[in-house]
Design an enzyme around this catalytic site. Structure first.
Site, mmCIF file in Angstrom:
data_model
loop_
_atom_site.group_PDB
_atom_site.id
_atom_site.type_symbol
_atom_site.label_atom_id
_atom_site.label_comp_id
_atom_site.label_asym_id
_atom_site.label_seq_id
_atom_site.Cartn_x
_atom_site.Cartn_y
_atom_site.Cartn_z
ATOM 1 N N ASP A 100 -23.632 30.303 7.764
ATOM 2 C CA ASP A 100 -24.824 30.002 8.531
ATOM 3 C C ASP A 100 -26.030 30.315 7.626
ATOM 4 O O ASP A 100 -25.912 31.108 6.686
ATOM 5 C CB ASP A 100 -24.815 30.885 9.777
ATOM 6 N N ASP B 275 -29.864 30.834 8.721
ATOM 7 C CA ASP B 275 -30.884 31.766 9.228
ATOM 8 C C ASP B 275 -30.248 33.019 9.838
ATOM 9 O O ASP B 275 -29.443 32.930 10.759
ATOM 10 C CB ASP B 275 -31.769 31.067 10.267
HETATM 11 MG MG LIG Z 1 -28.041 32.520 12.328
#
Ligand SMILES: [Mg+2]
Ligand SMILES: [Zn+2]
Length: 174
Positions: free
Chosen positions: A11, A13
């Site tokens: 992932d 962020d």
């Molecule tokens: Mg995230």
């Protein structure tokens, strides 16, 4: 098969870069503490490094697709300093209300990348800080590592930081 590859899907962020909530300016791309070193250890251990991200800010009209592309150019430059090359960066640009097929927890972007790059998902990992990352990884057939303050019951492993996550990869060369 010799040419089957393995990957660490990450992932973006809150996992690789600091989550700045609808980040727009590429100059605001900032690595999470330890992420550069962690990704470099993963890459040196033979894993392709792939980013899988939901960027609904595009679908919500808060930023343009070109903003996100510039952010990813910036991220690639930052990671070069750690000798990390991103094999692929894939993102869903849609808002949740569009009910698209690519937004995590859908495993689609992971599966698409696996197809394109001949990645064996069962030997691969998905790492993220949200349930949707873990579900996406699981549904793609990957082992999963959750990063957070608490354990995630669905994840294969739960850790507190990306530096810790690295310890769960087999054959890790540090
Ligand atoms: Mg995230
Ligand atoms: Zn989508």
């Amino acid at each position: 098969m010799d040419n089957v590859k393995k990957a660490v899907f990450l992932d973006r962020d809150g996992t690789v870069i600091i989550d700045k909530h609808y980040l727009k300016d590429p100059d605001d791309v900032e690595l999470i503490n330890g992420a550069g070193r962690a990704l470099s250890d993963m890459a040196n251990s033979g894993y392709l490094i792939v980013i899988i991200s939901n960027q609904s800010g595009i679908g919500r009209g808060m930023m343009a697709d070109s903003d996100v592309r510039l952010q990813h150019q910036r991220l690639s430059v930052i990671l070069e300093a750690f000798n990390v090359h991103l094999a692929s960066i894939k993102y869903c640009p849609h808002a949740p209300e569009n009910h698209c097929s690519c937004r995590k927890p859908s495993p689609k972007l992971i599966l698409d990348t696996a197809d394109e790059l001949s990645i064996d998902c069962t030997g691969s990992f998905m790492i993220g800080d949200k349930d949707s990352d873990i579900i996406a990884g699981k549904n793609a057939g990957c082992k999963t590592i959750f990063i957070g303050e608490n354990n995630n019951e669905s994840a294969t492993y739960s850790v507190r930081s990306i530096s810790e996550a690295v310890n769960f990869l087999p054959n890790l060369i540090k």
